[in-house]
Enzyme design. Sequence first.
Site, PDB file in Angstrom:
ATOM      1  N   HIS A 101      -8.866  14.376   2.650  1.00  0.00           N
ATOM      2  CA  HIS A 101      -8.236  15.547   2.036  1.00  0.00           C
ATOM      3  C   HIS A 101      -8.663  16.774   2.838  1.00  0.00           C
ATOM      4  CE1 HIS A 101      -7.402  13.735  -2.075  1.00  0.00           C
ATOM      5  NE2 HIS A 101      -8.295  12.872  -1.622  1.00  0.00           N
ATOM      6  N   ASN A 161     -12.944  10.466  -0.564  1.00  0.00           N
ATOM      7  CA  ASN A 161     -13.446   9.688  -1.694  1.00  0.00           C
ATOM      8  C   ASN A 161     -13.487   8.217  -1.287  1.00  0.00           C
ATOM      9  OD1 ASN A 161     -13.509  12.040  -3.291  1.00  0.00           O
ATOM     10  ND2 ASN A 161     -11.327  11.828  -3.720  1.00  0.00           N
ATOM     11  N   HIS A 189      -8.311   8.028   3.557  1.00  0.00           N
ATOM     12  CA  HIS A 189      -7.639   9.310   3.799  1.00  0.00           C
ATOM     13  C   HIS A 189      -8.635  10.450   3.682  1.00  0.00           C
ATOM     14  CE1 HIS A 189      -7.299   8.240  -0.472  1.00  0.00           C
ATOM     15  NE2 HIS A 189      -7.460   9.535  -0.730  1.00  0.00           N
ATOM     16  N   HIS A 230      -3.864   0.221   8.359  1.00  0.00           N
ATOM     17  CA  HIS A 230      -4.369   0.095   6.985  1.00  0.00           C
ATOM     18  C   HIS A 230      -5.864  -0.187   7.005  1.00  0.00           C
ATOM     19  CE1 HIS A 230      -4.235  -0.612   2.692  1.00  0.00           C
ATOM     20  NE2 HIS A 230      -4.973  -1.691   2.898  1.00  0.00           N
ATOM     21  N   CYS A 261       0.830  -1.206   0.000  1.00  0.00           N
ATOM     22  CA  CYS A 261       0.000   0.000   0.000  1.00  0.00           C
ATOM     23  C   CYS A 261       0.869   1.263   0.000  1.00  0.00           C
ATOM     24  CB  CYS A 261      -0.918  -0.030   1.219  1.00  0.00           C
ATOM     25  SG  CYS A 261      -1.754   1.528   1.528  1.00  0.00           S
ATOM     26  N   GLY A 304     -14.651   7.970  -6.481  1.00  0.00           N
ATOM     27  CA  GLY A 304     -13.429   8.623  -6.958  1.00  0.00           C
ATOM     28  C   GLY A 304     -12.186   8.299  -6.149  1.00  0.00           C
ATOM     29  N   HIS A 356      -6.332   3.276   0.858  1.00  0.00           N
ATOM     30  CA  HIS A 356      -6.016   3.399   2.288  1.00  0.00           C
ATOM     31  C   HIS A 356      -6.757   4.681   2.681  1.00  0.00           C
ATOM     32  CE1 HIS A 356      -2.813   3.307   5.720  1.00  0.00           C
ATOM     33  NE2 HIS A 356      -3.685   4.271   6.009  1.00  0.00           N
ATOM     34  N   CYS A 401       0.578   3.229   3.329  1.00  0.00           N
ATOM     35  CA  CYS A 401       1.316   2.545   4.407  1.00  0.00           C
ATOM     36  C   CYS A 401       2.812   2.824   4.265  1.00  0.00           C
ATOM     37  CB  CYS A 401       1.064   1.045   4.379  1.00  0.00           C
ATOM     38  SG  CYS A 401      -0.526   0.527   5.053  1.00  0.00           S
TER      39      CYS A 401
HETATM   40  P1  5GP Z   1      -8.041   9.843  -3.796  1.00  0.00           P
HETATM   41  O1  5GP Z   1      -8.340  10.089  -5.258  1.00  0.00           O
HETATM   42  O2  5GP Z   1      -7.762   8.396  -3.535  1.00  0.00           O
HETATM   43  O3  5GP Z   1      -9.034  10.446  -2.868  1.00  0.00           O
HETATM   44  O4  5GP Z   1      -6.740  10.677  -3.499  1.00  0.00           O
HETATM   45  C1  5GP Z   1      -5.454  10.193  -3.560  1.00  0.00           C
HETATM   46  C2  5GP Z   1      -4.543  11.408  -3.447  1.00  0.00           C
HETATM   47  O5  5GP Z   1      -3.239  10.957  -3.177  1.00  0.00           O
HETATM   48  C3  5GP Z   1      -4.478  12.250  -4.726  1.00  0.00           C
HETATM   49  O6  5GP Z   1      -4.923  13.584  -4.445  1.00  0.00           O
HETATM   50  C4  5GP Z   1      -3.008  12.190  -5.120  1.00  0.00           C
HETATM   51  O7  5GP Z   1      -2.508  13.423  -5.617  1.00  0.00           O
HETATM   52  C5  5GP Z   1      -2.322  11.791  -3.828  1.00  0.00           C
HETATM   53  N1  5GP Z   1      -1.125  11.008  -4.035  1.00  0.00           N
HETATM   54  C6  5GP Z   1      -0.983   9.948  -4.875  1.00  0.00           C
HETATM   55  N2  5GP Z   1       0.262   9.454  -4.800  1.00  0.00           N
HETATM   56  C7  5GP Z   1       0.934  10.214  -3.895  1.00  0.00           C
HETATM   57  C8  5GP Z   1       2.269  10.187  -3.384  1.00  0.00           C
HETATM   58  O8  5GP Z   1       3.096   9.359  -3.762  1.00  0.00           O
HETATM   59  N3  5GP Z   1       2.594  11.117  -2.453  1.00  0.00           N
HETATM   60  C9  5GP Z   1       1.700  12.060  -2.012  1.00  0.00           C
HETATM   61  N4  5GP Z   1       2.130  12.939  -1.107  1.00  0.00           N
HETATM   62  N5  5GP Z   1       0.426  12.108  -2.466  1.00  0.00           N
HETATM   63  C10 5GP Z   1       0.054  11.202  -3.397  1.00  0.00           C
HETATM   64 ZN    ZN Z   2      -2.268   1.184   3.745  1.00  0.00          ZN
END
Ligand code: 5GP
Ligand code: ZN
Length: 121
Positions: free
Chosen positions: A110, A95, A108, A51, A9, A101, A106, A12
């Site tokens: 925003h 999301n 999270h 996780h 992950c 989306g 994992h 992780c």
């Molecule tokens: P999701 O679309 O799953 O809600 O958001 C995933 C977020 O993780 C995206 O906004 C993307 O820019 C961010 N992200 C993806 N890979 C990395 C990474 O390697 N490092 C960091 N700091 N953010 C990441």
């Molecule tokens: Zn994870």
Amino acid sequence: MSMPHDPNCLFCKIAGKKIPSKVVFEDEEFFAFHDIAPWAPVHFLIIPKAHIVSMAHIGPEHEGLMGRLMALVPKLAAQEGCNPYPEGGFRLVTNTGKEGGQEVHHMHFHVMGGTRPWLRG
Ligand code: 5GP
Ligand code: ZN
């Protein structure tokens, strides 16, 4: 659906500092770091170190953890430069699943804020 960490992950690995990130906050339970592709002047992510795949996997056993996570949001938003409520404020987005989306599986949150215009959102 909850395990200490998943070696495959991305988040992780970030929480375990195997992949570098710009750290916003860390304690025993949580890790917060700047999004690599920010939409807004302030854009960071808060994750539990454990996780947990998504919000769809949250149940009564997570009430304490989720409460502590929510209490971190305004503190870290202010620390990272979100302007004060009500003229400022921030967006909190989670999301969940493909139709929600979610790209990184994992869970999270925003946190996005700062003076507009933003790139998105
Ligand atoms: P999701 O679309 O799953 O809600 O958001 C995933 C977020 O993780 C995206 O906004 C993307 O820019 C961010 N992200 C993806 N890979 C990395 C990474 O390697 N490092 C960091 N700091 N953010 C990441
Ligand atoms: Zn994870």
